[in-house]
Scaffold this motif. Structure first.
Motif, PDB file in Angstrom:
ATOM      1  N   CYS A   7       0.633  -1.373  -0.356  1.00 46.66           N
ATOM      2  CA  CYS A   7       0.316  -0.172   0.125  1.00 46.66           C
ATOM      3  C   CYS A   7       1.429   1.208  -0.209  1.00 46.66           C
ATOM      4  O   CYS A   7       0.446   2.009  -0.259  1.00 46.66           O
ATOM      5  CB  CYS A   7      -0.865   0.275   1.273  1.00 46.66           C
ATOM      6  N   SER A   8       2.168   1.069  -0.140  1.00 47.11           N
ATOM      7  CA  SER A   8       2.764   2.230  -0.026  1.00 47.11           C
ATOM      8  C   SER A   8       4.461   1.994   0.349  1.00 47.11           C
ATOM      9  O   SER A   8       4.458   1.161   1.037  1.00 47.11           O
ATOM     10  CB  SER A   8       2.636   3.487   1.478  1.00 47.11           C
ATOM     11  N   THR A   9       4.508   2.830  -0.430  1.00 49.40           N
ATOM     12  CA  THR A   9       6.232   3.452  -0.924  1.00 49.40           C
ATOM     13  C   THR A   9       6.655   4.355   0.081  1.00 49.40           C
ATOM     14  O   THR A   9       8.583   4.013   0.139  1.00 49.40           O
ATOM     15  CB  THR A   9       7.328   3.537  -1.971  1.00 49.40           C
ATOM     16  N   GLU A  10       6.206   4.975   1.476  1.00 48.27           N
ATOM     17  CA  GLU A  10       7.060   5.657   1.473  1.00 48.27           C
ATOM     18  C   GLU A  10       6.989   5.816   2.971  1.00 48.27           C
ATOM     19  O   GLU A  10       7.232   4.299   3.714  1.00 48.27           O
ATOM     20  CB  GLU A  10       5.644   7.026   1.836  1.00 48.27           C
ATOM     21  N   ASP A  11       8.336   6.641   3.338  1.00 46.96           N
ATOM     22  CA  ASP A  11       8.875   6.494   4.808  1.00 46.96           C
ATOM     23  C   ASP A  11       7.554   6.059   5.723  1.00 46.96           C
ATOM     24  O   ASP A  11       7.012   7.019   5.704  1.00 46.96           O
ATOM     25  CB  ASP A  11       9.752   7.154   5.268  1.00 46.96           C
ATOM     26  N   LEU A  22      -4.744   2.464   6.794  1.00 48.86           N
ATOM     27  CA  LEU A  22      -6.002   3.650   7.373  1.00 48.86           C
ATOM     28  C   LEU A  22      -5.593   4.215   7.777  1.00 48.86           C
ATOM     29  O   LEU A  22      -6.580   5.811   7.947  1.00 48.86           O
ATOM     30  CB  LEU A  22      -5.940   2.815   8.726  1.00 48.86           C
ATOM     31  N   GLY A  23      -4.606   5.111   7.115  1.00 43.96           N
ATOM     32  CA  GLY A  23      -3.980   6.771   7.497  1.00 43.96           C
ATOM     33  C   GLY A  23      -3.027   6.695   8.929  1.00 43.96           C
ATOM     34  O   GLY A  23      -3.742   8.042   8.982  1.00 43.96           O
ATOM     35  N   ILE A  24      -2.960   5.800   9.203  1.00 47.75           N
ATOM     36  CA  ILE A  24      -2.428   5.950  11.379  1.00 47.75           C
ATOM     37  C   ILE A  24      -1.551   7.808  10.883  1.00 47.75           C
ATOM     38  O   ILE A  24      -0.915   6.920  10.157  1.00 47.75           O
ATOM     39  CB  ILE A  24      -2.080   4.944  11.739  1.00 47.75           C
ATOM     40  N   ASP A  25      -2.024   8.481  11.849  1.00 49.04           N
ATOM     41  CA  ASP A  25      -1.086   9.637  11.633  1.00 49.04           C
ATOM     42  C   ASP A  25       0.272   9.324  12.739  1.00 49.04           C
ATOM     43  O   ASP A  25       0.610   8.514  13.280  1.00 49.04           O
ATOM     44  CB  ASP A  25      -2.118  10.916  11.622  1.00 49.04           C
ATOM     45  N   ASN A  26       1.123  10.460  12.626  1.00 48.72           N
ATOM     46  CA  ASN A  26       2.663  10.684  13.953  1.00 48.72           C
ATOM     47  C   ASN A  26       1.248   9.847  15.733  1.00 48.72           C
ATOM     48  O   ASN A  26       2.685   9.923  16.167  1.00 48.72           O
ATOM     49  CB  ASN A  26       3.160  11.441  13.443  1.00 48.72           C
ATOM     50  N   ASP A  27       0.691  10.307  15.687  1.00 51.62           N
ATOM     51  CA  ASP A  27      -0.482  10.354  16.540  1.00 51.62           C
ATOM     52  C   ASP A  27      -0.530   9.397  17.831  1.00 51.62           C
ATOM     53  O   ASP A  27      -1.540   9.271  18.447  1.00 51.62           O
ATOM     54  CB  ASP A  27      -0.787  11.889  17.049  1.00 51.62           C
ATOM     55  N   LEU A  35     -11.011   5.808   7.499  1.00 56.59           N
ATOM     56  CA  LEU A  35     -11.302   4.683   7.535  1.00 56.59           C
ATOM     57  C   LEU A  35     -12.813   4.100   6.975  1.00 56.59           C
ATOM     58  O   LEU A  35     -12.273   2.506   6.148  1.00 56.59           O
ATOM     59  CB  LEU A  35     -12.016   4.219   9.231  1.00 56.59           C
ATOM     60  N   HIS A  36     -13.505   4.565   6.415  1.00 60.42           N
ATOM     61  CA  HIS A  36     -14.410   4.715   5.596  1.00 60.42           C
ATOM     62  C   HIS A  36     -14.262   4.742   4.062  1.00 60.42           C
ATOM     63  O   HIS A  36     -15.220   3.628   3.828  1.00 60.42           O
ATOM     64  CB  HIS A  36     -15.777   5.667   6.161  1.00 60.42           C
ATOM     65  N   GLU A  37     -13.195   4.998   3.647  1.00 57.97           N
ATOM     66  CA  GLU A  37     -13.337   5.443   2.569  1.00 57.97           C
ATOM     67  C   GLU A  37     -12.104   3.901   2.072  1.00 57.97           C
ATOM     68  O   GLU A  37     -12.522   3.224   0.753  1.00 57.97           O
ATOM     69  CB  GLU A  37     -11.896   6.606   2.468  1.00 57.97           C
ATOM     70  N   PHE A  38     -11.327   3.810   3.626  1.00 56.15           N
ATOM     71  CA  PHE A  38     -10.671   2.766   3.150  1.00 56.15           C
ATOM     72  C   PHE A  38     -11.673   0.955   2.831  1.00 56.15           C
ATOM     73  O   PHE A  38     -11.057   0.604   2.003  1.00 56.15           O
ATOM     74  CB  PHE A  38      -9.784   2.565   3.562  1.00 56.15           C
ATOM     75  N   LEU A  39     -12.100   0.832   3.851  1.00 62.84           N
ATOM     76  CA  LEU A  39     -13.240  -0.261   3.904  1.00 62.84           C
ATOM     77  C   LEU A  39     -14.543  -0.071   2.430  1.00 62.84           C
ATOM     78  O   LEU A  39     -14.792  -0.942   2.167  1.00 62.84           O
ATOM     79  CB  LEU A  39     -14.594   0.188   4.573  1.00 62.84           C
TER      80      LEU A  39
END
Length: 267
Positions: A7-11, A22-27, A35-39
């Motif tokens: 799903c990602s090649t970024e750090d 799920l787009g979990i952020d630094n916090d 989440l709704h969009e991911f599902l």
């Protein structure tokens, strides 16, 4: 499940594939809309889905596992929610969508991998098991030390934020209140949140002081027009300027912004 693994090649700073998806952020948070969009669920059903799965969820608590906030979408106010990593994972696994099935398969594969590692460890020699345990303990201690340092830094940041709130007075109140409102807005996701927080502060001031800032603004613009002041200058007049005309409003406004800063957990 390959969608999660690729799903990602970024750090990603140590995030797992599902956390990236799920787009979990630094916090350690994501939003309900992400989440709704991911599902891959119907956007028109978001409000009903959120009410059932978030607000009425008896196993997860508001202000601990989630909190609501307002965003602007196409000029309209819409509700969204900040979710902890654990809550977001739970919701993804409990979803009956195709992506929910992928998420469940992912967690099953992770558990199978963990079981395999345990069996491999048990087959190792006692000496090798000891060396691995020592390394794990060193990593655990290093992690605890890092957490202590982070906690100390967070405490220092909080003390500094509290100092900013306490130091807020009626001399530099314009800049200070704007900075604090901006911090609250950033906590709520930035973007249109600044205008929403600013509007909330005005509304609270009007209720507490029993005044209408908009009416005062209209009246002042009329007086300026009668005095022959050009329209461009009249249009630049803002509600902050109206507050600045009244010492009691300044005192009331600074107090309200302080209270909002504490209530939103910025200080």
């Amino acid at each position: 499940m390959n969608d999660l693994l690729n799903c990602s090649t970024e750090d990603t700073s140590g995030l797992t594939p599902i956390e990236i998806a799920l787009g979990i952020d630094n916090d350690g948070m994501t939003t309900a809309r992400k989440l709704h969009e991911f599902l891959g669920m119907d956007k028109s059903n978001f409000s009903r889905w959120a009410k059932t799965n978030i607000e009425e969820n008896e196993f997860y608590d508001e202000d601990k596992d989630w909190r609501g906030f307002v965003i602007m979408t196409n000029g309209n106010e819409c509700r969204d929610y900040k979710l902890t990593t654990d809550f977001a994972k739970h919701l993804s696994m409990s979803s009956h969508s195709a992506k929910g099935k992928i998420a469940r398969d992912y967690f099953v594969s992770v558990e199978d991998g963990a079981k395999k590692m345990i069996l491999q460890f048990q087959d190792m020699s006692p000496q090798l098991q000891y060396m691995i345990r020592v390394e794990q303990e060193q990593k655990r201690q290093a992690q605890e030390l890092a957490e202590v340092k982070e906690l100390a830094q967070n405490s220092a940041d909080r003390v500094e934020s509290i100092r900013e709130v306490v130091a807020l007075d009626t001399t530099s109140w314009r800049e200070d209140t704007r900075n604090l409102i901006n911090k609250i807005a950033q906590e709520l996701g930035g973007g249109q949140a600044f205008q929403q927080v600013r509007a909330e502060s005005y509304d609270l001031l009007e209720k507490r002081m029993g005044v209408s800032l908009k009416q005062r603004l209209t009246n002042k613009r009329r007086r300026m027009a009668d005095e022959g002041i050009c329209k461009s200058k009249r249009d630049k007049l803002s509600l902050v300027d109206i507050i600045a005309d009244d010492k009691k409003l300044i005192e009331g406004y600074t107090a309200i912004v302080k209270e909002m800063t504490i209530r939103y957990g910025v200080a």
